[in-house]
Design a protein around this motif. Structure first.
Motif, PDB file in Angstrom:
ATOM      1  N   SER A 337      32.862  37.325  42.345  1.00  0.00           N
ATOM      2  CA  SER A 337      33.442  37.495  41.014  1.00  0.00           C
ATOM      3  C   SER A 337      32.736  36.659  39.957  1.00  0.00           C
ATOM      4  CB  SER A 337      34.935  37.138  41.038  1.00  0.00           C
ATOM      5  OG  SER A 337      35.122  35.789  41.437  1.00  0.00           O
ATOM      6  N   ALA A 429      39.736  38.231  50.372  1.00  0.00           N
ATOM      7  CA  ALA A 429      41.098  38.261  49.853  1.00  0.00           C
ATOM      8  C   ALA A 429      41.027  38.174  48.339  1.00  0.00           C
ATOM      9  CB  ALA A 429      41.909  37.089  50.409  1.00  0.00           C
ATOM     10  N   ASN A 430      41.882  38.941  47.681  1.00  0.00           N
ATOM     11  CA  ASN A 430      41.944  38.942  46.213  1.00  0.00           C
ATOM     12  C   ASN A 430      40.572  39.204  45.586  1.00  0.00           C
ATOM     13  OD1 ASN A 430      44.765  38.135  46.232  1.00  0.00           O
ATOM     14  ND2 ASN A 430      44.037  36.079  46.770  1.00  0.00           N
ATOM     15  N   ASP A 432      37.430  40.312  43.537  1.00  0.00           N
ATOM     16  CA  ASP A 432      37.171  40.619  42.123  1.00  0.00           C
ATOM     17  C   ASP A 432      38.271  40.112  41.193  1.00  0.00           C
ATOM     18  OD1 ASP A 432      34.707  42.070  42.727  1.00  0.00           O
ATOM     19  OD2 ASP A 432      36.037  43.588  43.568  1.00  0.00           O
ATOM     20  N   THR A 433      38.930  39.054  41.614  1.00  0.00           N
ATOM     21  CA  THR A 433      39.893  38.364  40.760  1.00  0.00           C
ATOM     22  C   THR A 433      39.472  36.900  40.656  1.00  0.00           C
ATOM     23  OG1 THR A 433      41.394  37.541  42.479  1.00  0.00           O
ATOM     24  CG2 THR A 433      41.681  39.845  41.774  1.00  0.00           C
ATOM     25  N   ASP A 435      40.883  34.486  41.822  1.00  0.00           N
ATOM     26  CA  ASP A 435      41.281  33.765  43.037  1.00  0.00           C
ATOM     27  C   ASP A 435      40.581  34.285  44.290  1.00  0.00           C
ATOM     28  OD1 ASP A 435      43.110  32.040  41.782  1.00  0.00           O
ATOM     29  OD2 ASP A 435      44.613  33.636  41.745  1.00  0.00           O
ATOM     30  N   GLU A 436      39.517  35.046  44.134  1.00  0.00           N
ATOM     31  CA  GLU A 436      38.947  35.711  45.308  1.00  0.00           C
ATOM     32  C   GLU A 436      38.386  34.723  46.330  1.00  0.00           C
ATOM     33  OE1 GLU A 436      35.698  38.415  44.687  1.00  0.00           O
ATOM     34  OE2 GLU A 436      34.224  36.823  44.556  1.00  0.00           O
ATOM     35  N   ARG A 438      35.578  35.305  49.293  1.00  0.00           N
ATOM     36  CA  ARG A 438      34.652  36.357  49.721  1.00  0.00           C
ATOM     37  C   ARG A 438      33.645  35.817  50.742  1.00  0.00           C
ATOM     38  NH1 ARG A 438      32.886  41.381  47.111  1.00  0.00           N
ATOM     39  NH2 ARG A 438      34.326  40.790  45.426  1.00  0.00           N
ATOM     40  N   ARG A 530      46.632  44.041  55.846  1.00  0.00           N
ATOM     41  CA  ARG A 530      47.020  43.380  54.608  1.00  0.00           C
ATOM     42  C   ARG A 530      46.910  41.859  54.686  1.00  0.00           C
ATOM     43  NH1 ARG A 530      51.521  41.201  52.429  1.00  0.00           N
ATOM     44  NH2 ARG A 530      52.658  41.490  54.387  1.00  0.00           N
ATOM     45  N   LYS A 559      44.219  36.234  54.909  1.00  0.00           N
ATOM     46  CA  LYS A 559      44.160  36.567  53.488  1.00  0.00           C
ATOM     47  C   LYS A 559      45.250  35.879  52.673  1.00  0.00           C
ATOM     48  CE  LYS A 559      42.258  41.215  54.232  1.00  0.00           C
ATOM     49  NZ  LYS A 559      42.447  42.650  53.915  1.00  0.00           N
ATOM     50  N   LEU A 560      46.373  35.627  53.272  1.00  0.00           N
ATOM     51  CA  LEU A 560      47.484  35.027  52.541  1.00  0.00           C
ATOM     52  C   LEU A 560      47.298  33.517  52.375  1.00  0.00           C
ATOM     53  CD1 LEU A 560      50.499  36.954  54.108  1.00  0.00           C
ATOM     54  CD2 LEU A 560      49.102  37.557  52.122  1.00  0.00           C
ATOM     55  N   ASP A 562      44.165  31.921  52.617  1.00  0.00           N
ATOM     56  CA  ASP A 562      42.773  31.555  52.301  1.00  0.00           C
ATOM     57  C   ASP A 562      42.211  30.607  53.362  1.00  0.00           C
ATOM     58  OD1 ASP A 562      42.662  33.123  50.074  1.00  0.00           O
ATOM     59  OD2 ASP A 562      42.824  31.496  48.618  1.00  0.00           O
TER      60      ASP A 562
END
Length: 662
Positions: A337, A429-430, A432-433, A435-436, A438, A530, A559-560, A562
């Motif tokens: 991002s 997780a998240n 392109d925000t 908070d991503e 990657r 998810r 993902k939840l 990080d």
């Protein structure tokens, strides 16, 4: 009297021979025989150019309102300063001595070009420094400056530069007639200049001397195209070179259709590009040289050929365009991002078009912006963010309005995360925000073809960025022909975020651009939902060692929370001494804690728990071993931090590294 080849040269030729098939050996022998005949025969006459057919104009006629950087670069040139790689603005004069290498200042001899060898830079320097100004990207800046300002100094400077080049670089002598790729890039930039200054009717050609210049220029165009047609790269080392040569040949045939041969240039180049776009790039969009920089370099060649083809009314096939779009979608997937792109594989700062010099910005974001407009792809528009200046020079005045229209359409910026044909995977997780989290994991092959020239021994390596800030990075390339320790080190396993056994590389090198023993990577499991992203893969590069070990790595991303858990396991018949290497961005500060590391990049912090019972070392700017460096440009390295965990493990024992955002 000729000197005997050095031991290193003999070793290189022997290793190269080991990588060749019988047909390649015979083909190369045949080419050498043809070179010998051409050398004795001398150049053939250039046929008379006929102007019944006008060339295709593949640049728009309207120009962007702003070109300040191009004008500034043009003014630098007029003052005699040329920017080449990490050396800054070098005072080479205007025009420069085209056959003097800026690297060491040596005048390269005017020998038969195709017989010249540049494998040992000790005498003449790194040949890339000579070739770079001879690609004539800077002449595009002069043409842009003339278009924007109308100042005749820039137009006259183009004529001065070209005239001096024709005098100093006569076909077929010297380093500038040794590489068909260099000829292809020069043709693309000449075609760009030709269009920007008005083609056949340019005011540059208005007076008698100008008409002589036009004749000399067209004669050189013909020689360049025929040179490419007769000396195209082949066999195991063709790769991006062949695509660049074919693109230059096609662009020449479309821009200057003034000879009967131009039809053959277009036909053979089209056929070749249609084949190479599929054989060198996976269907899911990964360039199979496994080098991110060449992903963009090759894309530009394919793009410019496509734009020229569209201008002739005969665009390339749907498969060709689909592959171009897929290549852009892969770049969008691995870009975080913050606009950062992992530096997997080789990079040499190579640019195809001088339009890039006057545009500034990130070449990958420019690629995404152009692809978004070319394919009406809103996801690519979202990832690019803005229309850069280069895209506007390429696609015209309507580009901004069209781009804004794409942004209004709902679409995720990262469309795909899995590229199984290319062996690349994104866990995140998240995405392109702000908070991503990657991860870009490499479970692909070493490289393309028999020698995998631009691949690095980086199996099961990965990069990590959080909130658009780089943490774990691929340190890059360093150099091609500079210090051998840089070339060997930056492409070796220890300079990547993966596991190293007993100090060995995963593959066996046979020279600067050659791997004589490669590895195979296999994906064991890929899953996700998810709350969890998971990838498991292994490679067999170490099975040549005692005990025949194989390395398996799993990535599990919560993902939840990080939290990334990386598990490494060695199979085989004996215990192994291993090292886990973690290379951090130069923007990171790294502090050792009782359990591992605390890493900060600006306001973002990570906690890394390392495996127990090992020896941990922190290196910064170390030459021996080579560690704690990042190379963001050719021949340029800056200090960073490398953390290495060393220990001895039994077969089947797992090493767990836990990375958590805090």
């Amino acid at each position: 009297m000729k000197t005997m080849p050095s031991f290193n040269q003999v070793e290189w030729y022997w290793n190269r021979l080991r990588c060749m098939s019988v047909s390649e050996i015979m083909g190369r022998a045949g080419k050498q025989a043809c070179h010998a005949v051409a050398r004795r025969r001398g150049p053939v006459s250039v046929p008379q150019a006929r102007f019944e057919r006008s060339g295709a104009r593949w640049l728009p006629r309207e120009i962007p309102e702003s070109a300040g950087q191009a004008v500034a670069r043009a003014n630098e040139l007029l003052s005699g300063h040329w920017r080449i790689f990490a050396r800054g603005a070098l005072p080479l004069g205007f025009p420069p001595e085209w056959n003097r290498n800026p690297d060491k200042g040596a005048l390269v001899p005017m020998e038969f070009g195709k017989a010249m060898s540049f494998r040992d830079p000790a005498e003449t320097g790194d040949i890339k420094y000579l070739w770079e100004p001879n690609r004539h990207l800077e002449l595009v800046c002069l043409a842009q400056a003339w278009q924007v300002t109308g100042d005749s100094r820039y137009l006259e400077a183009i004529g001065t530069a070209l005239d001096s080049w024709f005098v100093q670089c006569p076909y077929p002598l010297g380093a500038n007639w040794s590489s068909a790729l260099e000829a292809g890039i020069r043709l693309i930039n000449w075609a760009t200049v030709w269009q920007l200054i008005g083609g056949l009717q340019s005011p540059l050609f208005a007076n008698p001397l100008g008409k002589v210049l036009r004749t000399d220029w067209l004669n050189s165009v013909w020689r360049h195209a025929e040179f490419i047609r007769g000396h195209r790269s082949g066999h195991s080392s063709a790769n991006n070179h062949l695509i660049g040569e074919l693109a230059g040949l096609y662009v020449a045939g479309a821009t200057w259709p003034f000879w009967e041969e131009a039809k053959q240039w277009r036909r053979s180049a089209r056929d070749g590009l249609e084949h190479e776009v599929a054989s060198q790039n996976s269907e899911d969009g990964v360039n199979l040289e496994q080098a991110t920089a060449y992903q963009q370099f090759v894309w530009d060649f394919l793009l410019l050929a496509e734009l020229a083809a569209r201008a002739t009314g005969k665009p390339f096939s749907e498969r060709y365009r689909q592959r171009l779009e897929a290549m852009a979608e892969y770049v969008a997937a691995i870009m975080d991002s913050g606009g950062n792109v992992p530096m997997f594989g080789d990079a040499d700062d190579g640019l195809v078009s001088g339009l890039s010099l006057g545009a500034g910005g990130c070449p990958f974001q420019s690629q995404l912006a152009t692809a978004a407009l070319l394919f009406a792809n809103p996801s690519l528009a979202r990832k690019a963010g803005v229309v850069d200046l280069r895209t506007r020079w390429l696609l015209g005045g309507e580009a901004c309005a069209q781009f804004d229209g794409l942004l209004l359409r709902a679409a995720p910026a990262t469309v795909r995360k899995d590229f199984p044909e290319g062996g690349m995977f994104v866990l995140g997780a998240n995405l392109d925000t702000p908070d991503e989290f990657r991860v870009v994991a490499d479970a692909g092959p070493l490289g393309l073809g028999g020698i995998a020239a631009h691949g690095h021994a980086d199996a099961l390596s990965f990069t990590l960025s959080v909130a658009g800030r780089e943490f774990l990075v691929d340190p890059g390339t360093g150099t091609y022909h500079g210090p051998q320790a840089w070339r060997d080190g930056f492409r070796g396993t220890a300079m990547h975020n993966t596991l190293c056994i007993d100090g060995h590389d995963q593959a066996v090198s046979g020279g600067k651009f050659m791997w004589v023993r490669k590895y195979r990577s296999t994906v064991i499991e890929r899953g996700g939902n998810r709350v969890l992203d998971k990838l498991v893969a292994e490679h067999d590069g170490y099975k040549r060692l005692p005990g025949k070990p194989a390395h398996r790595r799993s990535w599990e991303l919560d993902k939840l929370g990080d939290v990334l858990v990386v598990r490494d396991e060695i199979s085989g018949s004996r215990a192994q001494s291993v090292a886990l290497n973690w290379h951090f961005s130069e923007e990171c500060s790294v502090t050792c804690t009782p359990d591992g590391l605390l890493v900060a990049n600006g306001p973002v912090n990570l906690e890394i728990v390392l495996p127990p019972n090992g020896e941990v070392s922190l290196l910064r700017g170390s030459d021996s071993p080579l560690a704690g460096w990042v190379s963001r440009g050719y021949d340029r390295i800056v200090p960073s931090t490398t953390v290495t965990w060393r220990g001895r493990i039994e077969p089947g024992e797992e090493l767990e590294t836990r990375i958590k955002r805090v």
